[in-house]
Design a protein around this motif. Structure first.
Motif, PDB file in Angstrom:
ATOM      1  N   ASP A   1      -2.960  -9.679   3.702  1.00 25.13           N
ATOM      2  CA  ASP A   1      -1.945  -9.154   4.650  1.00 25.13           C
ATOM      3  C   ASP A   1      -0.759 -10.111   4.527  1.00 25.13           C
ATOM      4  O   ASP A   1      -1.046 -11.076   4.477  1.00 25.13           O
TER       5      ASP A   1
ATOM      6  N   LEU B   1       5.607  -5.842   2.355  1.00 22.52           N
ATOM      7  CA  LEU B   1       4.345  -4.615   2.698  1.00 22.52           C
ATOM      8  C   LEU B   1       3.243  -4.758   1.883  1.00 22.52           C
ATOM      9  O   LEU B   1       2.561  -3.720   2.259  1.00 22.52           O
TER      10      LEU B   1
ATOM     11  N   GLN C   1      -0.239  -5.583   0.303  1.00 24.73           N
ATOM     12  CA  GLN C   1      -1.604  -5.845   0.765  1.00 24.73           C
ATOM     13  C   GLN C   1      -2.361  -6.660  -0.449  1.00 24.73           C
ATOM     14  O   GLN C   1      -3.067  -5.950  -0.899  1.00 24.73           O
TER      15      GLN C   1
ATOM     16  N   GLY D   1      -0.499  -1.494  -0.069  1.00 25.20           N
ATOM     17  CA  GLY D   1       0.689  -1.567   0.491  1.00 25.20           C
ATOM     18  C   GLY D   1       0.691  -0.736   1.726  1.00 25.20           C
ATOM     19  O   GLY D   1       0.118   0.184   2.058  1.00 25.20           O
ATOM     20  N   LYS D   2       2.207  -0.796   2.599  1.00 25.82           N
ATOM     21  CA  LYS D   2       2.274   0.168   3.622  1.00 25.82           C
ATOM     22  C   LYS D   2       3.834   0.716   3.371  1.00 25.82           C
ATOM     23  O   LYS D   2       4.598   0.296   4.262  1.00 25.82           O
TER      24      LYS D   2
ATOM     25  N   ARG E   1       5.101   3.053   4.443  1.00 23.23           N
ATOM     26  CA  ARG E   1       5.774   3.878   5.575  1.00 23.23           C
ATOM     27  C   ARG E   1       6.360   2.960   6.482  1.00 23.23           C
ATOM     28  O   ARG E   1       7.273   3.545   7.145  1.00 23.23           O
ATOM     29  N   LEU E   2       6.300   1.782   6.387  1.00 27.37           N
ATOM     30  CA  LEU E   2       6.966   0.837   6.939  1.00 27.37           C
ATOM     31  C   LEU E   2       8.306   0.217   6.420  1.00 27.37           C
ATOM     32  O   LEU E   2       8.855  -0.597   6.942  1.00 27.37           O
TER      33      LEU E   2
ATOM     34  N   ASN F   1       3.382  -0.014  -2.793  1.00 28.90           N
ATOM     35  CA  ASN F   1       4.294  -0.317  -1.792  1.00 28.90           C
ATOM     36  C   ASN F   1       5.678  -0.023  -2.336  1.00 28.90           C
ATOM     37  O   ASN F   1       6.596  -0.483  -1.601  1.00 28.90           O
TER      38      ASN F   1
END
Length: 270
Positions: A173, A199, A201, A211-212, A214-215, A248
């Motif tokens: 992360d 973002l 991972q 990845g994330k 949404r952020l 991501n």
């Protein structure tokens, strides 16, 4: 010489945008994405630099997608610049790549994992092109002064940009320390926030980086509030079908709404 980022500092009415797909997957997709973003940024008055990797070298698995051919992809980047009047940026991984890539693009990017490679940075600087050095996931913002010095000592006229893309947090992360932005701006260079790679991972057992996405909006809003000079956002019509880093990337149809919000954030802090 590239002039758009040089004119944009943290007290500017706007920020500049580096955006495009992770990798050049083909001519049609790249031109389609470039046309869409060029239209949005022109409407919003945001200076725009098209991003696309002509080759991917840092892959988890040996059979991961790396590109469609160096010169083929680089020619697509040049066509995008000629067609839409936007500067282009691509990353290089070895010293010998600098001269070739410089024939086609305006900004040479040094990947985060390679930001300490002196010969690579020097080779990029020797071309006279602008050099964007991504901060390593293992470094503080203050440590990037040495990368800036390497560019300036090699070619004093080369423009330097620095990009924040998070720091390693455990094995799989990343976390963003926003103190790095003003610390790097203190070197007198434009500082960019990479809203998508921060973002990631990495090092997933599947062999595919997670990845994330949404952020992305959260990271971008915070960066503009802190005073970032520019934003780096990888985007694709269908991230689920992207051949590199789809986990991501921002869906292209969400970019306009995000940029409008970011313009309002910048206006609110001035």
């Amino acid at each position: 010489m590239l002039t758009i980022p040089k004119l944009r500092h943290s007290n500017s009415p706007l920020f500049f945008l580096m955006a495009g797909p992770c990798a050049i997957e083909g001519r049609d997709m790249a031109l389609r994405i470039a046309e869409h973003i060029a239209g949005l940024t022109d409407k919003l008055g945001i200076p725009y630099i098209f991003k696309g990797s002509y080759r991917k070298a840092n892959r988890t698995k040996i059979d991961s997608f790396t590109g469609i051919g160096d010169e083929k992809a680089l020619k697509i980047l040049k066509e995008i610049s000629d067609t839409f009047g936007a500067p282009t940026v691509t990353d290089i991984h070895e010293s010998h790549e600098a001269a070739l890539a410089a024939e086609y693009v305006d900004v040479l990017q040094i990947p985060a994992f390679l930001c300490r490679q002196t010969e690579l940075i020097a080779a990029a600087a020797k071309t006279g092109k602008a050099v964007n050095v991504k901060k390593g996931q293992f470094l503080s913002g203050n440590s990037m002064k040495f990368a800036v010095e390497k560019v300036r000592d090699t070619h004093p006229e080369s423009q330097v940009l620095l990009t924040e893309r998070g720091n390693s947090f455990g094995y799989g992360d990343l976390v963003v320390d926003y103190r790095n932005l003003p610390e790097m701006q203190a070197f007198g260079v434009p500082v960019i926030m990479d809203c998508t790679h921060s973002l990631q991972q990495p090092n997933q057992t599947s062999g595919v980086t997670g990845g994330k996405p949404r952020l992305i909006e959260t990271i971008a809003k915070a960066a503009i509030a802190v005073g970032a000079d520019g934003l780096f956002i990888e985007t694709h019509h269908n991230p689920g079908e992207a051949k590199s880093d789809g986990a991501n990337m921002l869906p292209l149809d969400q970019l306009e709404d995000l940029l409008k919000k970011l313009v309002r954030v910048r206006e609110a802090i001035l």
